[in-house]
Design a protein around this motif. Structure first.
Motif, short mmCIF file in Angstrom:
data_model
loop_
_atom_site.label_atom_id
_atom_site.label_comp_id
_atom_site.label_asym_id
_atom_site.label_seq_id
_atom_site.Cartn_x
_atom_site.Cartn_y
_atom_site.Cartn_z
N MET A 1 0.84 -1.19 0.00
CA MET A 1 0.00 0.00 0.00
C MET A 1 0.88 1.25 0.00
N LYS A 2 0.56 2.20 -0.87
CA LYS A 2 1.35 3.41 -0.99
C LYS A 2 0.49 4.63 -0.72
N PHE A 3 1.15 5.67 -0.21
CA PHE A 3 0.46 6.94 -0.09
C PHE A 3 1.43 8.05 -0.44
N GLN A 4 0.89 9.21 -0.79
CA GLN A 4 1.72 10.32 -1.21
C GLN A 4 1.69 11.43 -0.17
N VAL A 5 2.84 12.03 0.06
CA VAL A 5 2.93 13.24 0.86
C VAL A 5 3.54 14.31 -0.02
N ARG A 6 2.76 15.30 -0.38
CA ARG A 6 3.24 16.35 -1.27
C ARG A 6 4.01 17.36 -0.44
N ASN A 7 5.33 17.40 -0.68
CA ASN A 7 6.19 18.17 0.22
C ASN A 7 5.89 19.67 0.22
N THR A 8 5.54 20.25 -0.94
CA THR A 8 5.24 21.67 -0.96
C THR A 8 3.95 21.97 -0.21
N LYS A 9 3.00 21.05 -0.27
CA LYS A 9 1.75 21.24 0.46
C LYS A 9 1.99 21.12 1.96
N VAL A 10 2.86 20.19 2.36
CA VAL A 10 3.20 20.05 3.77
C VAL A 10 3.84 21.34 4.28
N LEU A 11 4.78 21.89 3.52
CA LEU A 11 5.46 23.13 3.93
C LEU A 11 4.45 24.27 4.04
N ARG A 12 3.56 24.37 3.07
CA ARG A 12 2.56 25.44 3.10
C ARG A 12 1.67 25.31 4.33
N ASN A 13 1.24 24.09 4.62
CA ASN A 13 0.36 23.88 5.78
C ASN A 13 1.08 24.16 7.10
N LEU A 14 2.36 23.80 7.16
CA LEU A 14 3.14 24.09 8.37
C LEU A 14 3.23 25.59 8.59
N PHE A 15 3.46 26.35 7.52
CA PHE A 15 3.57 27.79 7.68
C PHE A 15 2.22 28.45 7.96
N ILE A 16 1.17 27.86 7.46
CA ILE A 16 -0.17 28.36 7.84
C ILE A 16 -0.36 28.19 9.34
N GLU A 220 12.14 11.65 -0.97
CA GLU A 220 11.59 11.50 -2.32
C GLU A 220 12.70 11.27 -3.35
N MET A 221 13.80 12.02 -3.18
CA MET A 221 14.91 11.95 -4.12
C MET A 221 15.67 10.63 -4.03
N LYS A 222 15.88 10.15 -2.80
CA LYS A 222 16.77 9.00 -2.60
C LYS A 222 16.07 7.66 -2.62
N PHE A 223 14.84 7.59 -2.12
CA PHE A 223 14.16 6.31 -1.96
C PHE A 223 12.93 6.23 -2.86
N LYS A 224 13.15 6.30 -4.14
CA LYS A 224 12.04 6.32 -5.10
C LYS A 224 11.25 5.02 -5.12
N SER A 225 11.90 3.91 -4.80
CA SER A 225 11.22 2.61 -4.89
C SER A 225 10.73 2.11 -3.54
#
Length: 235
Positions: A1-16, A220-225
């Protein structure tokens, strides 16, 4: 099972979240300096709940959780590197450090160093809040120990790490020094000091948030698989 964490969205939400907490703190400062005697229970509750200069409240829990999140991501990277047969102790060491920083944020361990450091060095001015002296020494030692490790990071990740470090240290040490110099002369019950510790906490929370974003980007960059798929948001 896979899920996605969109890093730019996470950063935006943290700053909100950071901005909302800072606005709550500014409201608490307004109440503190404009409510005679702090007579209202509601007023005292709001100050206790939102002031970034107090313990065991929303800003404290937020900062501690973000720092703990950094520690968890660092441990995740260490595990991934070990699985790939690569060196992982540096990542594990950073994870342990961030667990301590998160705990320190929650229960204010650093305050225990203030009295002995002030007595030992007879500090004043920029060193008025002397608790950070041993912390700065540790940071310098870690900087030397981790220099080669940092230089091996991808350039984009290295820049994010440096940005996060500059933000956090500027708040935790830089603004603390300026705040101490002000407090020695004018005391800690001034609107200027309140605004200074507000900016201090903003810088610290921002540094922790940027570091969280940097770690997700590195994963995301290092562990693509890897089973947990951290994907970038397309912008």
């Amino acid at each position: 099972m896979k899920f996605q964490v969109r890093n730019t969205k996470v950063l935006r939400n943290l700053f909100i979240g950071i901005i909302l907490l800072i606005l709550g703190n500014l409201f608490a400062i307004y109440l503190l300096f404009n409510t005679a005697g702090m007579e209202s229970k509601v007023t005292r509750l709001l100050v206790k709940l939102f002031s970034v200069n107090l313990e065991a409240n929303l800003p404290t829990y937020f900062s501690a959780l973000v720092l703990l999140g950094d520690a968890i991501l660092l441990a995740f990277i260490a595990y991934g590197c070990k699985a790939l047969g690569e060196k992982f102790w540096h990542w594990l060491g950073l994870s342990a450090i961030f667990v301590f920083i998160s705990l320190d944020e929650m229960i204010q361990i650093h305050e225990q160093f203030r009295a002995p450091m002030e007595a030992l060095f007879n500090t004043s001015g920029l060193l008025y809040f002397a608790w950070f002296i041993p912390y700065v020494a540790v940071v310098i030692i870690l900087g030397i120990a981790y220099f080669k490790f940092m230089m091996r990071l991808p350039k984009r990740i290295l820049k994010l790490f440096i940005l996060a470090g500059v933000l956090f240290v500027s708040g935790a040490v830089g603004m603390e020094m300026l705040g101490g110099m002000h407090a020695e002369v004018h005391g800690e019950e001034t609107i200027t000091y309140a605004l200074m510790f507000t900016f201090e906490e903003f810088l610290e929370m921002s540094g922790a948030a940027v570091f969280f974003y940097a770690l997700i980007s590195y994963i995301e960059m290092k562990f693509k698989s890897i089973q947990f798929n951290f994907g970038s948001e397309q912008v």
